[in-house]
Design an enzyme around this catalytic site. Structure first.
Site, PDB file in Angstrom:
ATOM      1  N   ASP A 114      -6.709 -37.924  12.117  1.00 42.77           N
ATOM      2  CA  ASP A 114      -7.984 -38.708  13.245  1.00 42.77           C
ATOM      3  C   ASP A 114      -9.888 -38.739  12.905  1.00 42.77           C
ATOM      4  O   ASP A 114     -10.459 -39.649  14.106  1.00 42.77           O
ATOM      5  CB  ASP A 114      -7.873 -38.878  14.445  1.00 42.77           C
ATOM      6  CG  ASP A 114      -6.588 -39.316  15.219  1.00 42.77           C
ATOM      7  OD1 ASP A 114      -6.449 -40.639  14.919  1.00 42.77           O
ATOM      8  OD2 ASP A 114      -5.702 -38.567  15.954  1.00 42.77           O
ATOM      9  N   ASP A 179      -2.200 -46.859  13.428  1.00 42.62           N
ATOM     10  CA  ASP A 179      -3.725 -46.444  13.307  1.00 42.62           C
ATOM     11  C   ASP A 179      -4.331 -45.788  11.746  1.00 42.62           C
ATOM     12  O   ASP A 179      -5.725 -45.432  12.398  1.00 42.62           O
ATOM     13  CB  ASP A 179      -3.298 -45.167  14.879  1.00 42.62           C
ATOM     14  CG  ASP A 179      -2.693 -45.287  15.522  1.00 42.62           C
ATOM     15  OD1 ASP A 179      -1.333 -46.081  15.044  1.00 42.62           O
ATOM     16  OD2 ASP A 179      -3.046 -45.303  16.650  1.00 42.62           O
TER      17      ASP A 179
HETATM   18  N1  GLY Z   1      -4.515 -44.069  17.805  1.00 44.59           N
HETATM   19  C1  GLY Z   1      -4.285 -43.870  19.323  1.00 44.59           C
HETATM   20  C2  GLY Z   1      -3.880 -44.657  19.854  1.00 44.59           C
HETATM   21  O1  GLY Z   1      -4.888 -45.843  19.595  1.00 44.59           O
HETATM   22  O2  GLY Z   1      -3.860 -44.803  21.112  1.00 44.59           O
END
Ligand code: GLY
Length: 414
Positions: A114, A179
């Site tokens: 992330d 994501d």
């Molecule tokens: N990246 C985590 C979400 O979209 O909840």
């Protein structure tokens, strides 16, 4: 005159005529500026320490914060950077810098994928909007850390670490989530900044593999793909935050759209443009998309007879939660896509409709319990029972980004 030129002229004309009836970004911002400013000021004041970062609200309306290692740690700084970009008011720049600097150590962190969200929304926007050149090496180092998670057998960047699926029944050896497409922006930028194309090459490879294994024939996508690191084969295709493994988790579809639009931005490979258009068309023509174009938290949650394999009681949700964050991400991606596509006016019309919905009383500023965030009505993870129908800091981020992109488009026309 050739056909493509004629289509471009007609498209621009249609866009111009429809834009005449559309409220401008300036007007949407001005009408909401006092309310937005008040909420961000409240969050800044209530924020007890710079490394306690606003994420959402608790049931009693108090601020819920996260530490710098949360995937959402960069969005609050990002919101302040977008306020600076939208208003030119130096107050926001001062606050944005204060919220950006505590993330400094993340540049060396490779605990999950992330870091693109965390560092690009904060440091990346500081470089973009305030030309803070000293942020460049920090972003390049972050890209280096992210690339430590790349595996040349699976040809992807690993999202989460090895662990069990959320219901505890499957081991995810090498989970990659949709994501992750969002982290590619950091890698493309790191290559441009450093002249080292290895970051962009990893980004492209990740996008290629994701295109192959995450996507279904109708251009919807799975949330999680679990790979075998010894063969690179797919072991499982599942969900974590969606309704069922085969359903379309709304935010996941939005992440994918945004990701392929940005791949086109950096590569100009028409394959990514076409792919992004196909994803957009899947979302925009989905029979379950509500009239205001703010999706349910999963596109398939209203499908007759569809039952997930986790405990879900439809009667707990007389009103099916919408996900304003998914709408905001989609809206921002559509504004960018409109700048590349022959279907410019269609995508602009859709983006304008979404931003109009989000900026209306239904989503913006109507919940007296929400004193800290711009938009109401997002969903973090319904299967986990967390953050259901609440404000979320990243919904605000993509809403402000969409507003800024709309403003850029309108200024370019004048
Ligand atoms: N990246 C985590 C979400 O979209 O909840």
């Amino acid at each position: 005159m050739n056909k493509s030129k004629l289509l471009t002229i007609i498209g621009s004309l249609v866009f111009f005529l429809s834009a005449c009836h559309q409220e401008s970004a300036e007007s949407l911002l001005n009408k909401n500026l006092a309310g937005i400013t008040q909420k961000l000021d409240n969050a800044i004041r209530a924020n007890p320490a710079p490394n306690k970062i606003p994420r959402t609200i608790k049931g009693d309306g108090s601020l819920k914060t996260v530490n710098i290692y949360s995937w959402t740690s960069g969005f609050f700084a990002g919101n302040l950077w977008y306020m600076y970009a939208l208003t030119n008011d130096n107050k926001w720049k001062t606050e944005a810098i204060k919220s950006t600097l505590p993330l400094d150590t993340i540049q060396y962190w490779n605990g999950n994928h992330d870091v693109g969200f965390m560092m690009y929304c904060s440091y990346g926007n500081g470089l973009k909007f305030a030309n803070l050149q000293q942020f460049k090496p920090i972003l390049i180092q972050t890209a280096k850390s992210l690339c430590e998670r790349y595996n040349d057998t699976t040809k992807t960047i690993q999202s989460w670490n090895r662990g069990k699926s959320w219901d505890g029944e499957t081991v995810w050896h090498y989970p990659v989530i949709i994501d992750n497409m969002m982290n590619l922006e950091l890698l493309f930028e790191a290559s441009l900044m450093s002249g080292d194309d290895s970051y962009a090459k990893i980004a492209i490879q990740h996008a290629e593999t994701t295109m192959k294994y995450h996507y279904r024939d109708d251009y919807s996508c799975y949330h999680v793909v679990n790979y075998d690191t010894s063969t690179g084969k797919v072991l499982d295709r599942m969900t974590c935050q969606g309704f069922t493994d085969g359903s379309s988790w709304a935010r996941g579809q939005a992440w994918g759209l945004y990701g392929y639009v940005l791949c086109y931005r950096y590569t100009k490979n028409p394959k990514y443009l076409k792919f992004a258009e196909n994803i957009a068309n899947y979302m925009l023509t989905h029979p379950n998309l509500p009239e205001d174009m703010v999706p349910y938290w999963d596109y398939n949650v209203v499908d007759e007879g569809l039952q997930p394999d986790w405990k879900y009681n439809a009667s707990d949700y007389p009103l099916i939660p919408r996900d304003a964050s998914a709408a905001a991400i989609t809206c921002s991606a559509l504004y960018e896509l409109s700048g590349y596509s022959h279907h410019k006016s269609d995508y602009l019309k859709s983006a304008d409709k979404i931003i109009t919905s989000l900026a209306s009383d239904s989503y913006l500023g109507n919940d007296p319990n929400n004193k800290f965030f711009i938009l109401d009505h997002s969903v973090g993870s319904l299967p986990h029972g967390v953050e259901i129908d609440v404000p979320l800091v990243y919904a605000d981020y993509y809403f402000l980004e969409a507003l800024w992109r709309k403003k850029q488009i309108e200024e370019a026309m004048n």
